[in-house]
Motif scaffolding. Structure first.
Motif, PDB file in Angstrom:
ATOM      1  N   THR A 178       8.745  15.890   7.032  1.00 42.75           N
ATOM      2  CA  THR A 178       7.388  15.866   7.582  1.00 42.75           C
ATOM      3  C   THR A 178       6.548  14.838   6.835  1.00 42.75           C
ATOM      4  N   GLY A 179       5.856  13.988   7.594  1.00 38.62           N
ATOM      5  CA  GLY A 179       4.917  13.055   6.991  1.00 38.62           C
ATOM      6  C   GLY A 179       3.638  13.772   6.618  1.00 38.62           C
ATOM      7  N   ARG A 180       3.029  13.347   5.535  1.00 35.65           N
ATOM      8  CA  ARG A 180       1.781  13.951   5.055  1.00 35.65           C
ATOM      9  C   ARG A 180       0.700  12.880   5.065  1.00 35.65           C
ATOM     10  N   ARG A 197       9.223   9.416   5.363  1.00 33.65           N
ATOM     11  CA  ARG A 197      10.520   8.759   5.240  1.00 33.65           C
ATOM     12  C   ARG A 197      11.054   8.533   6.641  1.00 33.65           C
ATOM     13  N   LEU A 198      11.475   7.304   6.911  1.00 35.80           N
ATOM     14  CA  LEU A 198      11.888   6.891   8.249  1.00 35.80           C
ATOM     15  C   LEU A 198      13.346   6.462   8.251  1.00 35.80           C
ATOM     16  N   ARG A 199      14.102   6.988   9.216  1.00 34.65           N
ATOM     17  CA  ARG A 199      15.481   6.537   9.388  1.00 34.65           C
ATOM     18  C   ARG A 199      15.456   5.363  10.368  1.00 34.65           C
ATOM     19  N   VAL A 213       7.904   5.096   3.694  1.00 33.27           N
ATOM     20  CA  VAL A 213       6.849   4.331   4.349  1.00 33.27           C
ATOM     21  C   VAL A 213       5.495   4.785   3.812  1.00 33.27           C
ATOM     22  N   ASN A 214       4.673   3.822   3.431  1.00 37.96           N
ATOM     23  CA  ASN A 214       3.283   4.058   3.051  1.00 37.96           C
ATOM     24  C   ASN A 214       2.458   3.355   4.120  1.00 37.96           C
ATOM     25  N   ASP A 215       1.888   4.136   5.017  1.00 36.90           N
ATOM     26  CA  ASP A 215       1.231   3.636   6.224  1.00 36.90           C
ATOM     27  C   ASP A 215      -0.272   3.848   6.090  1.00 36.90           C
ATOM     28  N   GLU A 262       3.966  -0.429   4.302  1.00 34.30           N
ATOM     29  CA  GLU A 262       5.011  -0.937   3.421  1.00 34.30           C
ATOM     30  C   GLU A 262       6.225  -0.026   3.545  1.00 34.30           C
ATOM     31  N   PHE A 263       7.390  -0.651   3.603  1.00 35.13           N
ATOM     32  CA  PHE A 263       8.655   0.059   3.681  1.00 35.13           C
ATOM     33  C   PHE A 263       9.404  -0.218   2.388  1.00 35.13           C
TER      34      PHE A 263
END
Length: 187
Positions: A120-122, A135-137, A149-151, A166-167
């Motif tokens: 889960t993204g926070r 976290r992205l696959r 990922v820092n979006d 940023e990935f």
């Protein structure tokens, strides 16, 4: 200590210092509270709602553009639960779809999930900024790796959104995305 060992240790020290400096002064150093007193206020239910047009570029680890894209999004809210469907078209001819499930929490926090998101993204909303960590696959044709990922999304005074992400893999930046998002103007 031989010269090769000394060289390798020196290189590792320089790399560690560069990474520490980046985390203290670079993109990764910003925090949602840095934007709390700024205007206009980002409201996920208002600014990520309806039909949205997007365009942007992805930069590789050397800073060069590796891909350009356009996107059509459709976001809808039912109380504190939202769905945002994204359809991306890349300059290579490839297409990608993602469907986010967004849940607003207490205060300025929210959670986000999607089929290609691991866990889960926070997220946090603060002033005109939104920060989401997840976290992205990556797709199989991009290696299938899982990246952190820092979006960040920044609301401009005209209601448009600037998105910068940023990935990272093993703490090393492997890609950056910059995009704009704006409500679709009816034809």
């Amino acid at each position: 200590m031989d010269s090769l060992t000394s060289f390798l240790l020196g290189g590792a020290t320089v790399l560690a210092l560069a990474q520490a400096r980046s985390r203290l002064t670079g993109f990764a150093a910003q925090r949602p509270e840095d934007y709390a007193a700024s205007q206009p206020q980002f409201d996920l239910r208002r600014h990520l709602n309806g039909e949205i047009d997007c365009e942007g570029a992805i930069f590789g680890p050397t800073g060069r553009v590796t891909s350009r894209f356009t996107g059509d999004f459709l976001a809808r809210w039912d109380g504190n639960h939202g769905t945002m469907r994204e359809h991306f078209r890349f300059d290579s001819g490839a297409e990608q779809r993602r469907e986010w499930q967004l849940t607003l929490g207490n205060g300025n926090r929210f959670e986000a999930t999607a089929p290609d998101v691991v866990g889960t993204g926070r997220g946090t909303v603060s002033g005109p900024a939104v920060q989401l960590a997840y976290r992205l696959r990556l797709p199989k044709d991009a290696g299938g790796h899982v990246v952190s990922v820092n979006d960040w999304m920044y609301l401009a005074p005209n209601g448009h959104i600037v998105n910068r992400s940023e990935f990272r893999k093993f703490g090393i930046r492997v890609a950056e995305l910059i995009a704009t998002m704006r409500p679709r103007v009816p034809a």
